[in-house]
Design a protein around this motif. Structure first.
Motif, mmCIF file in Angstrom:
data_model
loop_
_atom_site.group_PDB
_atom_site.id
_atom_site.type_symbol
_atom_site.label_atom_id
_atom_site.label_comp_id
_atom_site.label_asym_id
_atom_site.label_seq_id
_atom_site.Cartn_x
_atom_site.Cartn_y
_atom_site.Cartn_z
ATOM 1 N N SER A 41 0.834 -1.202 0.000
ATOM 2 C CA SER A 41 0.000 0.000 0.000
ATOM 3 C C SER A 41 0.876 1.263 0.000
ATOM 4 N N VAL A 42 2.094 1.165 0.496
ATOM 5 C CA VAL A 42 3.016 2.302 0.467
ATOM 6 C C VAL A 42 3.415 2.595 -0.981
ATOM 7 N N SER A 43 3.670 1.561 -1.775
ATOM 8 C CA SER A 43 4.008 1.753 -3.188
ATOM 9 C C SER A 43 2.834 2.343 -3.958
ATOM 10 N N VAL A 44 1.619 1.866 -3.666
ATOM 11 C CA VAL A 44 0.435 2.418 -4.329
ATOM 12 C C VAL A 44 0.289 3.894 -3.961
ATOM 13 N N TYR A 45 0.448 4.212 -2.688
ATOM 14 C CA TYR A 45 0.354 5.596 -2.224
ATOM 15 C C TYR A 45 1.396 6.485 -2.911
ATOM 16 N N ASN A 46 2.631 6.000 -2.992
ATOM 17 C CA ASN A 46 3.688 6.783 -3.643
ATOM 18 C C ASN A 46 3.368 7.033 -5.113
ATOM 19 N N ALA A 47 2.800 6.044 -5.790
ATOM 20 C CA ALA A 47 2.398 6.229 -7.191
ATOM 21 C C ALA A 47 1.247 7.226 -7.286
ATOM 22 N N MET A 48 0.322 7.177 -6.332
ATOM 23 C CA MET A 48 -0.770 8.165 -6.305
ATOM 24 C C MET A 48 -0.192 9.573 -6.150
ATOM 25 N N LEU A 49 0.778 9.741 -5.259
ATOM 26 C CA LEU A 49 1.416 11.047 -5.067
ATOM 27 C C LEU A 49 2.048 11.553 -6.367
ATOM 28 N N GLU A 50 2.680 10.657 -7.093
ATOM 29 C CA GLU A 50 3.368 11.041 -8.319
ATOM 30 C C GLU A 50 2.394 11.306 -9.473
ATOM 31 N N HIS A 102 -1.306 11.277 -9.335
ATOM 32 C CA HIS A 102 -2.600 11.913 -9.027
ATOM 33 C C HIS A 102 -2.509 12.721 -7.734
ATOM 34 N N PRO A 103 -1.589 13.676 -7.646
ATOM 35 C CA PRO A 103 -1.420 14.409 -6.382
ATOM 36 C C PRO A 103 -2.691 15.127 -5.936
ATOM 37 N N GLU A 104 -3.531 15.509 -6.882
ATOM 38 C CA GLU A 104 -4.779 16.197 -6.546
ATOM 39 C C GLU A 104 -5.782 15.281 -5.835
ATOM 40 N N MET A 105 -5.585 13.963 -5.899
ATOM 41 C CA MET A 105 -6.509 13.002 -5.277
ATOM 42 C C MET A 105 -6.051 12.539 -3.901
ATOM 43 N N VAL A 106 -4.779 12.700 -3.596
ATOM 44 C CA VAL A 106 -4.212 12.114 -2.372
ATOM 45 C C VAL A 106 -4.876 12.654 -1.114
ATOM 46 N N GLY A 107 -5.190 13.937 -1.063
ATOM 47 C CA GLY A 107 -5.829 14.505 0.122
ATOM 48 C C GLY A 107 -7.133 13.805 0.475
ATOM 49 N N ARG A 108 -7.861 13.336 -0.524
ATOM 50 C CA ARG A 108 -9.139 12.651 -0.264
ATOM 51 C C ARG A 108 -8.926 11.339 0.480
ATOM 52 N N LEU A 109 -7.768 10.708 0.312
ATOM 53 C CA LEU A 109 -7.480 9.451 1.012
ATOM 54 C C LEU A 109 -7.336 9.645 2.519
ATOM 55 N N TYR A 110 -7.116 10.887 2.952
ATOM 56 C CA TYR A 110 -6.990 11.190 4.385
ATOM 57 C C TYR A 110 -8.333 11.539 5.024
#
Length: 194
Positions: free
Chosen positions: A44-53, A55-63
């Motif tokens: 899940s850390v790798s998936v998160y890092n790919a999301m950051l790279e 789809h950075p505009e979507m990452v905040g919604r995961l929190y």
């Protein structure tokens, strides 16, 4: 059992990458299925890092909380769960795409369908988790044991078929382990052996 209403582990259906409600999930294979049922692990850390790279505009919604379908556990239809958070300087994940989506089937849900912007976040996360090179697939053979951290590893299962005879059916024993009272100065083995 119907995978749309029953807890998915009680079905033979494919289960998408997800986390369970424990620190560690363990599986022991007593007997494998006739066909299918491969286990899949995804960081899940790798998936998160790919999301950051990507789809950075979507990452905040995961929190922010998503509704998680409880399938009736505890007498409630759903509970709010943040898919990601940081604790003690580490990324912690609680992700269950199918249960996030199915929570909107209930009359007391805030809407009749998952909001399109939430669906887009889940679709992006799921697409990354399903990429070749992002996951490890394995077959379970009798005696195999799998122990994974629910905070950092998503797990999934392919659909499977059982035979007709009792000794020709998939049989796994599952363990959910909570590591209460974790201390940073203690090795994991010491924590798990308490």
């Amino acid at each position: 059992a119907d995978p749309e209403v029953a807890r998915q582990y009680k079905t033979r259906a494919r289960i998408l990458p997800h986390c369970d409600a424990a620190d560690v999930v363990g599986l022991l294979c007593v007997h494998g299925p006739r066909r299918g049922g491969q286990s899949r692990l995804v960081s899940s850390v790798s998936v998160y890092n790919a999301m950051l790279e990507e789809h950075p505009e979507m990452v905040g919604r995961l929190y922010e909380p998503f509704l998680l379908d409880t399938r009736g556990s505890g007498g409630v239809s759903f509970v709010p769960i943040e898919p990601v958070r940081h604790a003690d300087g580490e990324l912690r994940t609680f992700y269950h795409t199918a249960y996030f989506r199915s929570s909107y089937q209930y009359a007391d849900a805030p809407a009749r369908a998952i909001p399109p912007e939430d669906e887009a976040v889940l679709a992006a996360y799921d697409e990354i988790a399903a990429r070749p090179g992002m996951y490890l697939d394995m077959d379970f053979l009798p005696g195999d044991i799998q122990l994974v951290s629910n905070h950092a590893i998503l797990h999934a299962r392919e659909a499977y078929e059982d035979g007709d005879a009792a000794d020709d059916k998939r049989h796994l024993l599952r363990l959910w382990l909570s590591l209460d009272g974790e201390r940073d100065d203690e090795p994991l083995g010491a924590r798990a052996s308490r």
